[in-house]
Motif scaffolding. Structure first.
Motif, PDB file in Angstrom:
ATOM      1  N   HIS A 103       6.761   5.722  -5.217  1.00  0.00           N
ATOM      2  CA  HIS A 103       8.110   5.314  -4.797  1.00  0.00           C
ATOM      3  C   HIS A 103       9.049   6.490  -4.565  1.00  0.00           C
ATOM      4  CE1 HIS A 103       7.483   0.992  -5.153  1.00  0.00           C
ATOM      5  NE2 HIS A 103       6.805   1.242  -6.266  1.00  0.00           N
ATOM      6  N   PHE A 104       8.496   7.696  -4.388  1.00  0.00           N
ATOM      7  CA  PHE A 104       9.313   8.854  -4.015  1.00  0.00           C
ATOM      8  C   PHE A 104       8.869   9.395  -2.661  1.00  0.00           C
ATOM      9  CE2 PHE A 104       9.923  13.513  -3.917  1.00  0.00           C
ATOM     10  CZ  PHE A 104      11.313  13.531  -3.911  1.00  0.00           C
ATOM     11  N   ASN A 105       7.595   9.760  -2.550  1.00  0.00           N
ATOM     12  CA  ASN A 105       7.082  10.240  -1.266  1.00  0.00           C
ATOM     13  C   ASN A 105       5.854   9.441  -0.824  1.00  0.00           C
ATOM     14  OD1 ASN A 105       5.511  11.351  -3.339  1.00  0.00           O
ATOM     15  ND2 ASN A 105       4.952  13.140  -2.140  1.00  0.00           N
ATOM     16  N   GLY A 106       5.747   8.228  -1.326  1.00  0.00           N
ATOM     17  CA  GLY A 106       4.646   7.346  -0.962  1.00  0.00           C
ATOM     18  C   GLY A 106       4.365   6.363  -2.075  1.00  0.00           C
ATOM     19  N   LEU A 107       3.281   5.617  -1.927  1.00  0.00           N
ATOM     20  CA  LEU A 107       2.863   4.657  -2.946  1.00  0.00           C
ATOM     21  C   LEU A 107       1.455   4.994  -3.411  1.00  0.00           C
ATOM     22  CD1 LEU A 107       4.095   1.212  -1.544  1.00  0.00           C
ATOM     23  CD2 LEU A 107       5.216   2.682  -3.215  1.00  0.00           C
ATOM     24  N   LEU A 108       1.232   4.870  -4.716  1.00  0.00           N
ATOM     25  CA  LEU A 108      -0.071   5.126  -5.322  1.00  0.00           C
ATOM     26  C   LEU A 108      -0.694   3.833  -5.829  1.00  0.00           C
ATOM     27  CD1 LEU A 108       0.401   8.296  -7.581  1.00  0.00           C
ATOM     28  CD2 LEU A 108      -1.064   8.133  -5.573  1.00  0.00           C
ATOM     29  N   PHE A 109      -2.028   3.824  -5.917  1.00  0.00           N
ATOM     30  CA  PHE A 109      -2.732   2.711  -6.545  1.00  0.00           C
ATOM     31  C   PHE A 109      -3.997   3.238  -7.198  1.00  0.00           C
ATOM     32  CE2 PHE A 109      -4.339   3.013  -2.239  1.00  0.00           C
ATOM     33  CZ  PHE A 109      -5.715   2.931  -2.395  1.00  0.00           C
ATOM     34  N   ASP A 110      -4.475   2.498  -8.169  1.00  0.00           N
ATOM     35  CA  ASP A 110      -5.738   2.809  -8.828  1.00  0.00           C
ATOM     36  C   ASP A 110      -6.840   2.044  -8.106  1.00  0.00           C
ATOM     37  OD1 ASP A 110      -7.967   3.038 -10.467  1.00  0.00           O
ATOM     38  OD2 ASP A 110      -6.823   2.944 -12.327  1.00  0.00           O
ATOM     39  N   PRO A 111      -7.773   2.721  -7.450  1.00  0.00           N
ATOM     40  CA  PRO A 111      -8.798   2.023  -6.680  1.00  0.00           C
ATOM     41  C   PRO A 111      -9.774   1.222  -7.542  1.00  0.00           C
ATOM     42  CG  PRO A 111      -9.324   4.342  -6.825  1.00  0.00           C
ATOM     43  CD  PRO A 111      -7.964   4.185  -7.415  1.00  0.00           C
ATOM     44  N   ASN A 112      -9.761   1.498  -8.845  1.00  0.00           N
ATOM     45  CA  ASN A 112     -10.664   0.788  -9.751  1.00  0.00           C
ATOM     46  C   ASN A 112     -10.031  -0.445 -10.380  1.00  0.00           C
ATOM     47  OD1 ASN A 112     -12.885   2.711  -9.517  1.00  0.00           O
ATOM     48  ND2 ASN A 112     -11.538   4.139 -10.613  1.00  0.00           N
ATOM     49  N   LYS A 113      -8.763  -0.689 -10.071  1.00  0.00           N
ATOM     50  CA  LYS A 113      -8.080  -1.874 -10.587  1.00  0.00           C
ATOM     51  C   LYS A 113      -7.927  -2.907  -9.474  1.00  0.00           C
ATOM     52  CE  LYS A 113      -5.557   0.227 -14.420  1.00  0.00           C
ATOM     53  NZ  LYS A 113      -4.216   0.468 -15.033  1.00  0.00           N
ATOM     54  N   LYS A 114      -8.503  -4.057  -9.703  1.00  0.00           N
ATOM     55  CA  LYS A 114      -8.510  -5.103  -8.691  1.00  0.00           C
ATOM     56  C   LYS A 114      -7.087  -5.504  -8.310  1.00  0.00           C
ATOM     57  CE  LYS A 114     -10.486  -9.671  -7.731  1.00  0.00           C
ATOM     58  NZ  LYS A 114     -11.291 -10.802  -8.284  1.00  0.00           N
ATOM     59  N   GLY A 115      -6.835  -5.543  -7.028  1.00  0.00           N
ATOM     60  CA  GLY A 115      -5.552  -6.034  -6.534  1.00  0.00           C
ATOM     61  C   GLY A 115      -4.472  -4.983  -6.347  1.00  0.00           C
ATOM     62  N   GLU A 116      -4.640  -3.773  -6.911  1.00  0.00           N
ATOM     63  CA  GLU A 116      -3.568  -2.773  -6.811  1.00  0.00           C
ATOM     64  C   GLU A 116      -3.356  -2.300  -5.376  1.00  0.00           C
ATOM     65  OE1 GLU A 116      -2.965   0.591  -9.212  1.00  0.00           O
ATOM     66  OE2 GLU A 116      -2.868  -0.529 -11.087  1.00  0.00           O
ATOM     67  N   LEU A 117      -4.431  -2.034  -4.656  1.00  0.00           N
ATOM     68  CA  LEU A 117      -4.304  -1.621  -3.258  1.00  0.00           C
ATOM     69  C   LEU A 117      -3.605  -2.709  -2.455  1.00  0.00           C
ATOM     70  CD1 LEU A 117      -4.839  -0.144  -0.606  1.00  0.00           C
ATOM     71  CD2 LEU A 117      -7.226  -0.839  -0.749  1.00  0.00           C
ATOM     72  N   GLU A 118      -4.048  -3.928  -2.631  1.00  0.00           N
ATOM     73  CA  GLU A 118      -3.469  -5.045  -1.893  1.00  0.00           C
ATOM     74  C   GLU A 118      -1.978  -5.208  -2.208  1.00  0.00           C
ATOM     75  OE1 GLU A 118      -4.072  -9.863  -1.950  1.00  0.00           O
ATOM     76  OE2 GLU A 118      -5.865  -8.582  -2.035  1.00  0.00           O
ATOM     77  N   ASN A 119      -1.616  -5.116  -3.484  1.00  0.00           N
ATOM     78  CA  ASN A 119      -0.214  -5.281  -3.887  1.00  0.00           C
ATOM     79  C   ASN A 119       0.676  -4.178  -3.326  1.00  0.00           C
ATOM     80  OD1 ASN A 119      -0.881  -7.561  -5.352  1.00  0.00           O
ATOM     81  ND2 ASN A 119      -1.081  -6.469  -7.298  1.00  0.00           N
ATOM     82  N   GLN A 120       0.183  -2.940  -3.369  1.00  0.00           N
ATOM     83  CA  GLN A 120       0.981  -1.833  -2.869  1.00  0.00           C
ATOM     84  C   GLN A 120       1.109  -1.871  -1.343  1.00  0.00           C
ATOM     85  OE1 GLN A 120       2.775  -0.778  -5.178  1.00  0.00           O
ATOM     86  NE2 GLN A 120       2.123   1.309  -5.694  1.00  0.00           N
ATOM     87  N   LEU A 121       0.046  -2.284  -0.671  1.00  0.00           N
ATOM     88  CA  LEU A 121       0.123  -2.429   0.783  1.00  0.00           C
ATOM     89  C   LEU A 121       1.126  -3.525   1.149  1.00  0.00           C
ATOM     90  CD1 LEU A 121      -0.785  -1.799   3.645  1.00  0.00           C
ATOM     91  CD2 LEU A 121      -2.763  -3.320   3.305  1.00  0.00           C
ATOM     92  N   HIS A 122       1.087  -4.619   0.410  1.00  0.00           N
ATOM     93  CA  HIS A 122       2.024  -5.718   0.648  1.00  0.00           C
ATOM     94  C   HIS A 122       3.463  -5.240   0.470  1.00  0.00           C
ATOM     95  CE1 HIS A 122       3.748  -9.886  -0.366  1.00  0.00           C
ATOM     96  NE2 HIS A 122       3.427  -9.881   0.919  1.00  0.00           N
ATOM     97  N   TYR A 123       3.701  -4.454  -0.580  1.00  0.00           N
ATOM     98  CA  TYR A 123       5.043  -3.926  -0.834  1.00  0.00           C
ATOM     99  C   TYR A 123       5.497  -3.040   0.326  1.00  0.00           C
ATOM    100  CZ  TYR A 123       8.935  -1.425  -2.956  1.00  0.00           C
ATOM    101  OH  TYR A 123      10.176  -0.897  -3.199  1.00  0.00           O
TER     102      TYR A 123
END
Length: 362
Positions: free
Chosen positions: A298-318
Protein backbone atom coordinates in the motif's frame (compact mmCIF):
# COMPACT_ATOMS: atom_id res chain seq x y z
CA UNK A 1 40.08 -2.69 -15.57
CA UNK A 2 39.34 -5.55 -17.96
CA UNK A 3 36.50 -7.94 -17.15
CA UNK A 4 34.13 -10.44 -18.79
CA UNK A 5 30.68 -11.70 -17.85
CA UNK A 6 29.98 -15.41 -18.38
CA UNK A 7 26.47 -16.86 -18.69
CA UNK A 8 25.24 -20.19 -20.04
CA UNK A 9 22.53 -18.83 -22.36
CA UNK A 10 20.91 -15.70 -23.76
CA UNK A 11 17.35 -16.92 -23.32
CA UNK A 12 15.24 -14.29 -21.58
CA UNK A 13 15.64 -14.66 -17.82
CA UNK A 14 16.76 -12.69 -14.79
CA UNK A 15 20.37 -13.90 -14.58
CA UNK A 16 20.78 -13.70 -18.34
CA UNK A 17 19.37 -10.18 -18.46
CA UNK A 18 21.71 -9.01 -15.72
CA UNK A 19 24.75 -10.53 -17.42
CA UNK A 20 23.90 -8.53 -20.55
CA UNK A 21 23.10 -5.41 -18.51
CA UNK A 22 26.42 -5.54 -16.67
CA UNK A 23 28.45 -6.19 -19.80
CA UNK A 24 26.82 -3.26 -21.62
CA UNK A 25 27.05 -0.89 -18.66
CA UNK A 26 30.72 -1.70 -18.06
CA UNK A 27 31.62 -1.14 -21.72
CA UNK A 28 31.28 2.60 -21.03
CA UNK A 29 33.15 2.52 -17.71
CA UNK A 30 36.13 0.14 -17.94
CA UNK A 31 38.95 -0.49 -20.42
CA UNK A 32 37.46 -3.80 -21.63
CA UNK A 33 34.05 -5.40 -21.11
CA UNK A 34 33.15 -8.75 -22.64
CA UNK A 35 30.19 -11.11 -22.61
CA UNK A 36 30.77 -14.85 -23.02
CA UNK A 37 27.89 -17.27 -23.62
CA UNK A 38 28.70 -20.93 -23.14
CA UNK A 39 25.76 -23.01 -24.41
CA UNK A 40 22.85 -21.26 -26.15
CA UNK A 41 22.12 -17.92 -27.74
CA UNK A 42 18.63 -16.45 -27.55
CA UNK A 43 16.40 -13.38 -27.57
CA UNK A 44 18.82 -11.28 -25.49
CA UNK A 45 21.45 -11.45 -28.24
CA UNK A 46 19.79 -8.41 -29.80
CA UNK A 47 20.42 -6.37 -26.64
CA UNK A 48 24.23 -6.64 -26.65
CA UNK A 49 25.83 -3.24 -27.16
CA UNK A 50 28.24 -2.95 -30.14
CA UNK A 51 30.90 -1.70 -27.68
CA UNK A 52 30.70 -5.00 -25.76
CA UNK A 53 33.05 -7.75 -26.89
CA UNK A 54 31.08 -10.97 -27.50
CA UNK A 55 32.05 -14.65 -27.67
CA UNK A 56 29.78 -17.66 -28.12
CA UNK A 57 31.53 -20.90 -27.10
CA UNK A 58 28.94 -23.43 -28.36
CA UNK A 59 29.66 -25.75 -25.43
CA UNK A 60 28.09 -29.20 -25.93
CA UNK A 61 29.58 -31.35 -23.16
CA UNK A 62 29.75 -30.89 -19.40
CA UNK A 63 33.54 -30.95 -19.54
CA UNK A 64 34.69 -29.65 -22.92
CA UNK A 65 38.46 -29.10 -22.90
CA UNK A 66 38.43 -27.59 -26.39
CA UNK A 67 35.96 -24.91 -25.24
CA UNK A 68 37.95 -24.21 -22.06
CA UNK A 69 41.07 -23.67 -24.16
CA UNK A 70 39.11 -21.41 -26.52
CA UNK A 71 38.03 -19.37 -23.51
CA UNK A 72 41.60 -19.24 -22.23
CA UNK A 73 42.86 -17.94 -25.58
CA UNK A 74 40.15 -15.27 -25.72
CA UNK A 75 41.04 -13.99 -22.25
CA UNK A 76 44.77 -14.03 -23.03
CA UNK A 77 44.22 -12.18 -26.30
CA UNK A 78 42.22 -9.48 -24.53
CA UNK A 79 44.44 -9.38 -21.44
CA UNK A 80 41.57 -10.29 -19.08
CA UNK A 81 42.07 -11.99 -15.71
CA UNK A 82 38.78 -11.03 -14.01
CA UNK A 83 35.75 -13.25 -14.65
CA UNK A 84 32.23 -12.45 -13.44
CA UNK A 85 30.44 -15.81 -13.66
CA UNK A 86 26.64 -15.85 -13.38
CA UNK A 87 24.68 -18.80 -11.95
CA UNK A 88 25.76 -22.21 -13.30
CA UNK A 89 28.53 -20.76 -15.48
CA UNK A 90 30.79 -21.01 -12.41
CA UNK A 91 31.61 -24.53 -13.64
CA UNK A 92 33.54 -23.50 -16.74
CA UNK A 93 35.09 -20.56 -14.88
CA UNK A 94 36.60 -22.93 -12.31
CA UNK A 95 37.84 -25.35 -14.99
CA UNK A 96 39.62 -22.40 -16.55
CA UNK A 97 41.14 -21.32 -13.24
CA UNK A 98 42.54 -24.81 -12.68
CA UNK A 99 44.70 -24.41 -15.81
CA UNK A 100 45.15 -20.63 -15.40
CA UNK A 101 45.57 -19.98 -11.66
CA UNK A 102 45.99 -16.24 -12.20
CA UNK A 103 42.32 -15.89 -13.15
CA UNK A 104 40.08 -14.33 -10.50
CA UNK A 105 36.42 -15.35 -10.25
CA UNK A 106 33.49 -13.33 -8.95
CA UNK A 107 30.48 -15.64 -8.77
CA UNK A 108 26.97 -14.15 -8.94
CA UNK A 109 24.17 -16.13 -7.27
CA UNK A 110 20.75 -15.33 -8.77
CA UNK A 111 18.86 -18.48 -7.72
CA UNK A 112 16.23 -17.56 -5.15
CA UNK A 113 15.17 -21.15 -4.44
CA UNK A 114 18.69 -22.04 -3.29
CA UNK A 115 17.81 -20.88 0.22
CA UNK A 116 15.41 -23.84 0.52
CA UNK A 117 17.99 -26.35 -0.73
CA UNK A 118 20.36 -28.54 1.25
CA UNK A 119 24.12 -28.87 0.97
CA UNK A 120 23.50 -32.15 -0.85
CA UNK A 121 21.67 -30.26 -3.63
CA UNK A 122 24.73 -28.04 -4.08
CA UNK A 123 27.68 -30.40 -3.65
CA UNK A 124 29.51 -29.33 -6.82
CA UNK A 125 28.93 -25.64 -6.10
CA UNK A 126 30.27 -26.01 -2.55
CA UNK A 127 33.36 -27.87 -3.79
CA UNK A 128 34.05 -25.38 -6.58
CA UNK A 129 33.43 -22.36 -4.33
CA UNK A 130 36.92 -22.80 -2.89
CA UNK A 131 38.14 -21.37 -6.23
CA UNK A 132 36.00 -18.22 -5.97
CA UNK A 133 37.66 -14.93 -5.04
CA UNK A 134 34.37 -13.20 -4.31
CA UNK A 135 30.63 -13.94 -4.28
CA UNK A 136 27.78 -11.53 -5.05
CA UNK A 137 24.16 -12.40 -4.23
CA UNK A 138 20.93 -10.78 -5.39
CA UNK A 139 19.16 -10.80 -2.02
CA UNK A 140 20.01 -10.95 1.70
CA UNK A 141 18.63 -14.48 2.12
CA UNK A 142 21.11 -15.78 -0.46
CA UNK A 143 23.83 -13.74 1.25
CA UNK A 144 23.22 -15.65 4.48
CA UNK A 145 23.06 -19.03 2.70
CA UNK A 146 26.32 -18.42 0.83
CA UNK A 147 28.14 -17.27 3.97
CA UNK A 148 26.98 -20.38 5.80
CA UNK A 149 27.64 -23.03 3.17
CA UNK A 150 30.25 -21.91 0.63
CA UNK A 151 34.04 -21.95 0.90
CA UNK A 152 34.61 -18.30 0.09
CA UNK A 153 34.75 -15.66 2.81
CA UNK A 154 34.17 -12.59 0.63
CA UNK A 155 30.38 -12.52 0.13
CA UNK A 156 28.30 -9.40 -0.51
CA UNK A 157 24.80 -8.41 -1.56
CA UNK A 158 24.28 -6.38 -4.72
CA UNK A 159 20.79 -5.53 -5.96
CA UNK A 160 19.82 -5.87 -9.59
CA UNK A 161 19.29 -2.74 -11.64
CA UNK A 162 17.33 -1.52 -14.63
CA UNK A 163 18.57 0.70 -17.42
CA UNK A 164 16.63 3.94 -17.01
CA UNK A 165 17.35 5.27 -20.50
CA UNK A 166 16.03 2.81 -23.04
CA UNK A 167 15.30 2.80 -26.74
CA UNK A 168 11.55 2.53 -27.11
CA UNK A 169 10.91 -0.12 -29.76
CA UNK A 170 7.30 -0.71 -30.78
CA UNK A 171 7.05 -4.32 -31.87
CA UNK A 172 4.40 -5.97 -29.68
CA UNK A 173 0.83 -4.67 -29.65
CA UNK A 174 -1.30 -6.22 -26.93
CA UNK A 175 -4.83 -7.36 -27.59
CA UNK A 176 -7.73 -6.23 -25.43
CA UNK A 177 -9.10 -2.91 -24.21
CA UNK A 178 -6.97 0.05 -23.15
CA UNK A 179 -6.68 0.54 -19.36
CA UNK A 180 -7.91 -3.02 -18.79
CA UNK A 181 -4.78 -5.06 -19.47
CA UNK A 182 -2.98 -7.09 -16.79
CA UNK A 183 0.57 -8.07 -17.75
CA UNK A 184 2.82 -10.77 -16.28
CA UNK A 185 6.40 -10.90 -17.57
CA UNK A 186 7.94 -14.21 -16.55
CA UNK A 187 9.12 -17.29 -18.43
CA UNK A 188 6.58 -20.12 -18.43
CA UNK A 189 8.20 -22.37 -15.84
CA UNK A 190 8.33 -23.17 -12.16
CA UNK A 191 8.38 -21.40 -9.78
CA UNK A 192 6.69 -18.51 -11.64
CA UNK A 193 3.23 -19.78 -10.61
CA UNK A 194 1.25 -18.49 -13.60
CA UNK A 195 -1.64 -20.79 -12.80
CA UNK A 196 -2.41 -18.77 -9.66
CA UNK A 197 -2.87 -15.64 -11.79
CA UNK A 198 -5.12 -17.53 -14.21
CA UNK A 199 -7.27 -18.84 -11.35
CA UNK A 200 -7.59 -15.37 -9.81
CA UNK A 201 -8.60 -13.97 -13.20
CA UNK A 202 -11.25 -16.68 -13.53
CA UNK A 203 -12.57 -16.45 -9.96
CA UNK A 204 -12.96 -12.68 -10.18
CA UNK A 205 -14.88 -13.16 -13.44
CA UNK A 206 -12.77 -10.48 -15.09
CA UNK A 207 -13.64 -11.46 -18.62
CA UNK A 208 -17.19 -10.18 -18.09
CA UNK A 209 -15.83 -6.70 -17.33
CA UNK A 210 -13.59 -6.81 -20.43
CA UNK A 211 -10.26 -7.24 -18.61
CA UNK A 212 -7.50 -9.20 -20.37
CA UNK A 213 -4.39 -10.99 -19.10
CA UNK A 214 -1.15 -11.01 -21.11
CA UNK A 215 1.65 -13.50 -20.38
CA UNK A 216 5.05 -12.46 -21.73
CA UNK A 217 7.88 -14.98 -21.44
CA UNK A 218 9.62 -17.91 -23.03
CA UNK A 219 7.36 -20.89 -23.74
CA UNK A 220 9.19 -24.19 -23.26
CA UNK A 221 6.22 -26.13 -24.69
CA UNK A 222 6.34 -28.56 -21.78
CA UNK A 223 3.81 -29.80 -19.22
CA UNK A 224 3.89 -26.45 -17.41
CA UNK A 225 2.80 -24.41 -20.43
CA UNK A 226 0.42 -27.12 -21.63
CA UNK A 227 -1.41 -26.98 -18.29
CA UNK A 228 -1.82 -23.23 -18.67
CA UNK A 229 -3.17 -23.60 -22.20
CA UNK A 230 -5.50 -26.38 -21.08
CA UNK A 231 -6.86 -24.19 -18.27
CA UNK A 232 -7.45 -21.30 -20.69
CA UNK A 233 -9.30 -23.54 -23.13
CA UNK A 234 -11.38 -25.40 -20.52
CA UNK A 235 -12.68 -22.10 -19.12
CA UNK A 236 -13.23 -20.44 -22.51
CA UNK A 237 -10.69 -17.70 -21.84
CA UNK A 238 -9.01 -17.73 -25.25
CA UNK A 239 -10.26 -14.20 -25.99
CA UNK A 240 -9.13 -12.83 -22.65
CA UNK A 241 -5.81 -14.52 -21.78
CA UNK A 242 -2.96 -14.34 -24.29
CA UNK A 243 0.51 -15.89 -24.50
CA UNK A 244 3.16 -14.00 -26.49
CA UNK A 245 6.42 -15.85 -25.90
CA UNK A 246 9.71 -13.97 -25.38
CA UNK A 247 9.70 -10.31 -26.33
CA UNK A 248 12.38 -7.63 -26.42
CA UNK A 249 10.21 -4.49 -26.40
CA UNK A 250 9.30 -4.65 -22.71
CA UNK A 251 8.96 -0.87 -22.33
CA UNK A 252 6.43 -0.70 -25.16
CA UNK A 253 4.50 -3.68 -23.78
CA UNK A 254 4.27 -2.07 -20.35
CA UNK A 255 3.12 1.24 -21.84
CA UNK A 256 -0.05 -0.67 -22.74
CA UNK A 257 -0.53 -2.26 -19.30
CA UNK A 258 -2.82 -1.20 -16.45
CA UNK A 259 -1.37 -3.63 -13.88
CA UNK A 260 1.88 -5.60 -13.65
CA UNK A 261 1.81 -8.83 -11.67
CA UNK A 262 4.38 -11.40 -10.50
CA UNK A 263 3.22 -14.51 -8.63
CA UNK A 264 6.35 -16.64 -8.09
CA UNK A 265 6.57 -18.97 -5.11
CA UNK A 266 10.35 -18.44 -5.05
CA UNK A 267 12.45 -15.53 -6.29
CA UNK A 268 15.92 -14.05 -6.18
CA UNK A 269 15.58 -10.44 -7.29
CA UNK A 270 13.14 -10.14 -10.21
CA UNK A 271 14.25 -7.38 -12.58
CA UNK A 272 10.71 -7.23 -13.93
CA UNK A 273 9.50 -5.43 -10.80
CA UNK A 274 11.97 -2.65 -11.58
CA UNK A 275 10.70 -2.60 -15.17
CA UNK A 276 7.10 -2.31 -13.94
CA UNK A 277 8.13 0.58 -11.71
CA UNK A 278 10.07 2.38 -14.42
CA UNK A 279 7.03 2.12 -16.71
CA UNK A 280 4.67 3.61 -14.08
CA UNK A 281 2.62 0.40 -13.95
CA UNK A 282 0.96 -0.38 -10.59
CA UNK A 283 2.60 -3.50 -9.14
CA UNK A 284 1.02 -6.59 -7.62
CA UNK A 285 3.82 -8.82 -6.36
CA UNK A 286 4.62 -12.01 -4.54
CA UNK A 287 6.49 -11.54 -1.25
CA UNK A 288 9.11 -14.15 -2.22
CA UNK A 289 12.85 -13.38 -2.20
CA UNK A 290 13.76 -9.70 -2.43
CA UNK A 291 10.22 -8.69 -3.45
CA UNK A 292 9.07 -7.96 0.10
CA UNK A 293 12.06 -5.64 0.59
CA UNK A 294 11.41 -3.81 -2.67
CA UNK A 295 7.61 -3.53 -2.43
CA UNK A 296 6.01 -1.93 0.63
CA UNK A 297 2.34 -2.90 0.80
CA UNK A 298 0.00 0.00 0.00
CA UNK A 299 2.95 2.36 -0.55
CA UNK A 300 4.55 1.44 -3.87
CA UNK A 301 2.42 -1.57 -4.74
CA UNK A 302 0.58 -4.53 -3.25
CA UNK A 303 2.12 -7.71 -1.83
CA UNK A 304 0.69 -11.19 -1.33
CA UNK A 305 1.89 -14.52 0.00
CA UNK A 306 1.71 -17.00 -2.91
CA UNK A 307 1.42 -19.88 -0.45
CA UNK A 308 -1.73 -18.52 1.20
CA UNK A 309 -4.92 -19.37 -0.61
CA UNK A 310 -6.88 -16.37 -1.79
CA UNK A 311 -4.28 -13.65 -1.09
CA UNK A 312 -3.41 -13.05 -4.75
CA UNK A 313 -7.07 -12.94 -5.68
CA UNK A 314 -7.95 -10.55 -2.83
CA UNK A 315 -5.11 -8.16 -3.60
CA UNK A 316 -5.89 -8.17 -7.32
CA UNK A 317 -9.53 -7.43 -6.51
CA UNK A 318 -8.46 -4.52 -4.30
CA UNK A 319 -6.20 -3.09 -7.00
CA UNK A 320 -8.93 -3.33 -9.60
CA UNK A 321 -11.40 -1.46 -7.38
CA UNK A 322 -9.16 1.23 -5.87
CA UNK A 323 -9.35 4.69 -7.41
CA UNK A 324 -6.92 5.98 -10.01
CA UNK A 325 -5.25 8.41 -7.62
CA UNK A 326 -4.24 5.57 -5.29
CA UNK A 327 -2.79 3.56 -8.18
CA UNK A 328 -0.93 6.60 -9.48
CA UNK A 329 0.56 7.12 -6.01
CA UNK A 330 1.80 3.51 -5.93
CA UNK A 331 3.37 3.98 -9.38
CA UNK A 332 4.95 7.31 -8.49
CA UNK A 333 6.49 5.93 -5.29
CA UNK A 334 7.76 2.83 -7.05
CA UNK A 335 9.40 4.78 -9.88
CA UNK A 336 11.11 7.10 -7.40
CA UNK A 337 12.57 4.10 -5.53
CA UNK A 338 13.78 2.54 -8.78
CA UNK A 339 15.44 5.76 -9.93
CA UNK A 340 17.11 6.44 -6.58
CA UNK A 341 18.30 2.97 -5.54
CA UNK A 342 18.20 0.62 -8.53
CA UNK A 343 19.55 2.64 -11.43
CA UNK A 344 22.46 1.50 -13.57
CA UNK A 345 24.77 4.21 -12.26
CA UNK A 346 24.14 3.40 -8.59
CA UNK A 347 24.54 -0.38 -8.80
CA UNK A 348 27.39 -0.58 -11.33
CA UNK A 349 29.55 1.71 -9.20
CA UNK A 350 29.08 -0.71 -6.29
CA UNK A 351 30.06 -3.62 -8.55
CA UNK A 352 33.22 -1.85 -9.70
CA UNK A 353 34.24 -1.56 -6.03
CA UNK A 354 33.82 -5.34 -5.72
CA UNK A 355 36.06 -5.78 -8.78
CA UNK A 356 38.72 -3.46 -7.38
CA UNK A 357 38.77 -5.29 -4.05
CA UNK A 358 39.10 -8.58 -5.92
CA UNK A 359 41.97 -7.27 -8.06
CA UNK A 360 43.83 -5.99 -4.99
CA UNK A 361 43.46 -9.32 -3.23
CA UNK A 362 46.75 -11.20 -2.91
Amino acid sequence: MRVVQIIDSLEAGGAEQMAVNYANALSERVAFSGLIVTRREGALLQQIDPKTSYLFLKKKKIIDIKVVLQLKNYLKKNNVCLIHAHSSSFFIAVLLKIISPGIKIIWHDHLGKRVTQTKKNNRILILFSSFFNSIVTVNPQLLDWNKKHLLCSDVSFLPNFVKTKIEFQKLTFLKGTDLKRIVCIANLKEPKNHIAILKAFLNLNLKDSDWTLHLIGHDYFDDYSENLKKFIKEHSLENHIYLYGSRNDVAHILSQAAIGVLASTQEGFPVVLLEYGLANVPVLSTNAGYCSLLIKNHFNGLLFDPNKKGELENQLHYLLLCDEEEKKLYSKNMKQIVMESYSEETVVQKLIKVYKNCQNEK
